[in-house]
Design an enzyme around this catalytic site. Structure first.
Site, PDB file in Angstrom:
ATOM      1  N   CYS A 236       0.842  -1.181   0.000  1.00 21.86           N
ATOM      2  CA  CYS A 236       0.000   0.000   0.000  1.00 21.86           C
ATOM      3  C   CYS A 236       0.885   1.241   0.000  1.00 21.86           C
ATOM      4  O   CYS A 236       1.880   1.312   0.712  1.00 21.86           O
ATOM      5  CB  CYS A 236      -0.942   0.101   1.194  1.00 21.86           C
TER       6      CYS A 236
ATOM      7  N   ARG B  55       4.130  -0.778  -4.590  1.00 21.61           N
ATOM      8  CA  ARG B  55       3.732  -1.158  -3.233  1.00 21.61           C
ATOM      9  C   ARG B  55       2.369  -1.859  -3.199  1.00 21.61           C
ATOM     10  O   ARG B  55       1.944  -2.338  -2.140  1.00 21.61           O
ATOM     11  CB  ARG B  55       3.658   0.075  -2.326  1.00 21.61           C
TER      12      ARG B  55
ATOM     13  N   TRP C 172      -2.748  -2.800  -1.639  1.00 20.10           N
ATOM     14  CA  TRP C 172      -2.417  -4.227  -1.729  1.00 20.10           C
ATOM     15  C   TRP C 172      -3.288  -4.890  -0.660  1.00 20.10           C
ATOM     16  O   TRP C 172      -3.073  -4.672   0.537  1.00 20.10           O
ATOM     17  CB  TRP C 172      -0.939  -4.455  -1.445  1.00 20.10           C
TER      18      TRP C 172
ATOM     19  N   ASN D 258      -1.880   2.283   5.603  1.00 19.73           N
ATOM     20  CA  ASN D 258      -0.990   1.186   5.198  1.00 19.73           C
ATOM     21  C   ASN D 258      -0.659   0.412   6.462  1.00 19.73           C
ATOM     22  O   ASN D 258      -0.224   1.008   7.445  1.00 19.73           O
ATOM     23  CB  ASN D 258       0.286   1.785   4.567  1.00 19.73           C
ATOM     24  N   GLY D 259      -0.867  -0.904   6.453  1.00 18.89           N
ATOM     25  CA  GLY D 259      -0.556  -1.714   7.635  1.00 18.89           C
ATOM     26  C   GLY D 259      -1.715  -2.637   7.963  1.00 18.89           C
ATOM     27  O   GLY D 259      -2.589  -2.877   7.127  1.00 18.89           O
TER      28      GLY D 259
ATOM     29  N   GLU E   4      16.602 -19.040  -6.246  1.00 18.21           N
ATOM     30  CA  GLU E   4      16.323 -17.678  -6.707  1.00 18.21           C
ATOM     31  C   GLU E   4      15.806 -17.710  -8.157  1.00 18.21           C
ATOM     32  O   GLU E   4      14.868 -16.983  -8.498  1.00 18.21           O
ATOM     33  CB  GLU E   4      17.592 -16.825  -6.565  1.00 18.21           C
TER      34      GLU E   4
ATOM     35  N   GLU F 285       7.348 -15.932  -9.961  1.00 22.08           N
ATOM     36  CA  GLU F 285       6.660 -14.686  -9.623  1.00 22.08           C
ATOM     37  C   GLU F 285       6.299 -13.833 -10.823  1.00 22.08           C
ATOM     38  O   GLU F 285       5.289 -13.135 -10.791  1.00 22.08           O
ATOM     39  CB  GLU F 285       7.402 -13.876  -8.551  1.00 22.08           C
TER      40      GLU F 285
ATOM     41  N   LYS G 182       5.943  -4.829  -3.648  1.00 19.20           N
ATOM     42  CA  LYS G 182       7.382  -4.854  -3.428  1.00 19.20           C
ATOM     43  C   LYS G 182       7.776  -4.748  -1.964  1.00 19.20           C
ATOM     44  O   LYS G 182       8.533  -5.541  -1.457  1.00 19.20           O
ATOM     45  CB  LYS G 182       8.049  -3.744  -4.224  1.00 19.20           C
TER      46      LYS G 182
HETATM   47  C1  F6R Z   1      11.320 -11.432  -4.921  1.00 21.71           C
HETATM   48  C2  F6R Z   1      11.315 -10.344  -3.956  1.00 21.71           C
HETATM   49  C3  F6R Z   1      10.939 -10.656  -2.550  1.00 21.71           C
HETATM   50  C4  F6R Z   1      11.780  -9.810  -1.577  1.00 21.71           C
HETATM   51  C5  F6R Z   1      11.269  -9.983  -0.145  1.00 21.71           C
HETATM   52  C6  F6R Z   1      12.127  -9.219   0.856  1.00 21.71           C
HETATM   53  O1  F6R Z   1      11.720 -11.002  -6.192  1.00 21.71           O
HETATM   54  O2  F6R Z   1      11.582  -9.213  -4.283  1.00 21.71           O
HETATM   55  O3  F6R Z   1      11.064 -12.008  -2.260  1.00 21.71           O
HETATM   56  O4  F6R Z   1      13.120 -10.203  -1.679  1.00 21.71           O
HETATM   57  O5  F6R Z   1       9.953  -9.532  -0.052  1.00 21.71           O
HETATM   58  O6  F6R Z   1      12.153  -7.851   0.583  1.00 21.71           O
HETATM   59  P1  F6R Z   1      13.281  -6.930   1.148  1.00 21.71           P
HETATM   60  O7  F6R Z   1      14.567  -7.336   0.539  1.00 21.71           O
HETATM   61  O8  F6R Z   1      12.884  -5.532   0.741  1.00 21.71           O
HETATM   62  O9  F6R Z   1      13.308  -7.096   2.639  1.00 21.71           O
END
Ligand code: F6R
Length: 608
Positions: A2, A27, A74, A99-100, A482, A489, A603
């Protein structure tokens, strides 16, 4: 997870708010909405789908106002729909964006229903508007009401609100969700991410948990959790327009893959001197801390966790330190036993991932030697709350699927492995070898980008399948994981990763002509065994796509062998990541998915 934005200006605010929402779509993007003061009333527009739908609605309705709030969602509670979209209102007086997650929402909702409030959505957020209205009706000011709702609500929130009876101001509250103020000239902004307002101001104030804010175009006041007015530090940030636009690329993901040579260069820049890593690159005093490390505990999520899994091999072989790795969401719940002199290492691109942040906060109350983070966002909660920080300096990553953040995290983790070895005064020759190899890495990663033509050729034979299997051994098993994560995804193909030696213990049953097998086969001590594993796949009619130079003698009937550029073996996991990213991208392109904003994802995951 969000995106929220608010503004009080002397110009038409609607366009600014929508532009900001566009920049925060990473987001969340299942619905969007806006509320703004227009003369004596509030215009309230919401729609299902992406921000451009809201934009179209605004072009039709042409709302005009100078103070407003907006949101891109989201979904957590309640399906994506127009009624569940923010802003939510109470009696058309108070409008909020959130957001939350409000954890005690069921109990609060019941209470509010008893007071006569009617709910029109399935969200936890709507109750915030009703609670504010409830406290305003007790003859409170909006600031008092904001403080009062904080006392009632448990969970994580960043809230922006407007009151129909006060057309000059917006109000904010923050607890465990990112929120910042942007200070302009005779205008004030607020957002979940500085990117959203970076072309409106370069002056930001990062709010702290418990803060409540009243802001108009002319002034702002910040109150802390004790309701005392406080001054918070003003931070200047220059976020270039180039860093936040796609430029010549079709997608942010594509741009971010191709930025990796420069991003890696930025990670090592100023951190290697002569033939060794420089001292104290994690902050003043970090050298003394690293000299004492006997164990490492890594906590992270998703792609960042995969980086930690690779690094565990480096901590063992370069720094002579054993490592425990946990999903951040699991770590607290296993009553972790913390050995003496254990260093907590968090890894996070955004620095706002709620699971990782909670794990860090929990760990700080435990008996750790210290906390250290590998993070991409200097102003994030995790970077601010960790004892020591190494920024990856990858630049903004906007595509939801992480690419350059991962390879720069790996580069930074290699710097950590070398720094521990240096602080302990061990492995000098290996340190020199790796420092030299790191300097050469950006150029070798550039060469791996040239494999794109071959990957475009094989993409159609994967794009028409429903499943894929990724195989690796040792440091390449997390890279296989990975690769599988990237493919699933963005292309929605089910993909799994296995250590190649595990194949015969079960997954071999899945192999047939419809199961592409993508294997990582660098020259290594395990190459021979890996090739035997691949022969087992071949014997069962599987199609093999093999990356690496150890597969030279393997003759395959269907699939492809792809030679990789050469680099120091310990750095090869970084190099082998790149073609897997490109392959996923090309497969997703053929399948016509929304590559930068894949379905159901967001994200920055700021809920636990
Ligand atoms: C996959 C991806 C997620 C993030 C995860 C952690 O492509 O981006 O799996 O790696 O949500 O996010 P961060 O690194 O921001 O803590």
């Amino acid at each position: 997870m969000c995106g929220i934005i608010a503004a009080a200006t002397n110009r038409n605010v609607g366009k600014l708010l929508v532009q900001g929402l566009h920049k925060m779509e990473y987001r969340g993007y299942d619905s969007a909405g806006i509320a703004l003061h227009q003369e004596t009333s509030i215009v309230h527009l919401r729609c299902l789908g992406k921000v451009r739908r809201l934009e179209e609605k605004m072009i039709e309705e042409k709302p005009k106002g100078k103070v407003g709030i907006a949101h891109t969602r989201w979904a957590t509670h309640g399906e994506p729909s127009e009624v569940n979209a923010h802003p939510h209102s109470s009696k058309e007086r108070v409008y909020i964006v959130h957001n939350g997650i409000i954890e005690n929402y069921i109990e609060l909702k019941k209470e509010l229903i008893e007071y006569g409030y009617a709910f029109s959505s399935q969200t936890d957020s709507e109750l915030i508007a009703h609670l504010l209205d409830y406290f305003l009706n007790q003859k409170n000011t909006m600031i008092d009401a904001m403080h009062s709702i904080k006392e009632k609500m448990q969970g994580a929130y960043a809230i922006a609100a407007i009151d129909q009876e006060d057309s000059d101001s917006f109000y904010l509250a923050r607890n465990n969700s990112p929120l910042l103020l942007g200070v302009g000239s005779e205008e004030l902004f607020a957002a979940s991410d500085p990117l959203a307002i970076s072309d409106l101001t370069d002056k930001f104030i990062f709010l702290e948990d418990g803060d409540v804010v009243e802001a108009s175009s002319k002034a702002y006041k910040i109150y802390d959790k004790n309701k005392e007015e406080v001054q918070r530090e003003l931070t200047h940030l220059n976020i270039s327009a180039q860093a936040t636009s796609k430029g010549e690329y079709k997608h942010f993901m594509e741009k971010e893959i191709f930025e990796q040579p420069t991003a890696i260069l930025n990670t090592i820049d100023g951190r290697i001197g002569g033939e060794d890593v420089l001292e104290n690159i994690f902050g003043e005093g970090s050298n003394e801390l690293l000299a004492q490390v006997k164990r490492i505990q890594v906590v992270a999520c998703g792609t960042s966790l995969h980086a930690g899994r690779v690094a565990a091999n480096w901590f063992s072989s370069i720094s002579q330190v054993p490592t425990q790795i946990d999903y951040a969401s699991e770590y607290r719940y296993k009553n972790p036993y913390i050995d003496k002199n254990t260093l907590l290492v968090t890894i996070s691109q955004s620095g706002e991932t709620a699971d990782t942040l909670s794990a860090l906060r929990y760990a700080k109350s435990q008996n750790y030697l210290g906390s250290l983070t590998i993070c991409n966002v200097p102003t994030s909660s995790i970077a601010r709350e960790s004892d020591y920080v190494l920024l990856t300096n990858a630049g903004p990553e906007i595509g939801v699927a992480s690419t350059k953040a991962f390879t720069t995290q790996l580069t930074a983790l290699m710097l950590l492995a070398l720094s521990i070895a240096k602080a302990k005064d061990i492995n000098p020759k290996l340190r020199t070898r790796l420092a030299t190899a790191l300097r050469a890495l950006p150029e070798i990663v550039s060469q791996s980008l040239e494999l794109r033509g071959q990957l475009i050729e094989i993409a159609p034979s994967i794009a028409n399948k429903d499943n894929a299997l990724f195989l690796g051994r040792g440091m390449f098993y997390p890279i296989a994981k990975e690769g599988a994560l990237k493919l699933k995804e963005i292309s929605y193909i089910h993909a799994e990763a296995y250590p190649a030696g595990e194949l015969k213990h079960g997954p071999l049953a899945l192999i047939d002509e419809n199961m592409p097998v993508i294997a990582l086969a660098p020259e290594s001590d395990f190459a021979e065994k890996l090739i035997s594993n691949l022969e087992e796949v071949k014997a069962r009619g599987g199609t093999l796509y093999v990356f690496g130079n150890a597969a030279g003698d393997l003759s395959i009937d269907s699939g492809k062998l792809i030679n990789m550029p050469e680099c120091d073996f310990l750095l090869t996991p970084i190099l082998y990541t790149v073609p897997l990213q490109i392959l996923s991208y090309e497969v997703a392109l053929l399948r016509g998915t929304d590559i930068d904003q894949p379905r159901n994802l967001a994200k920055s995951v700021t809920v636990e």
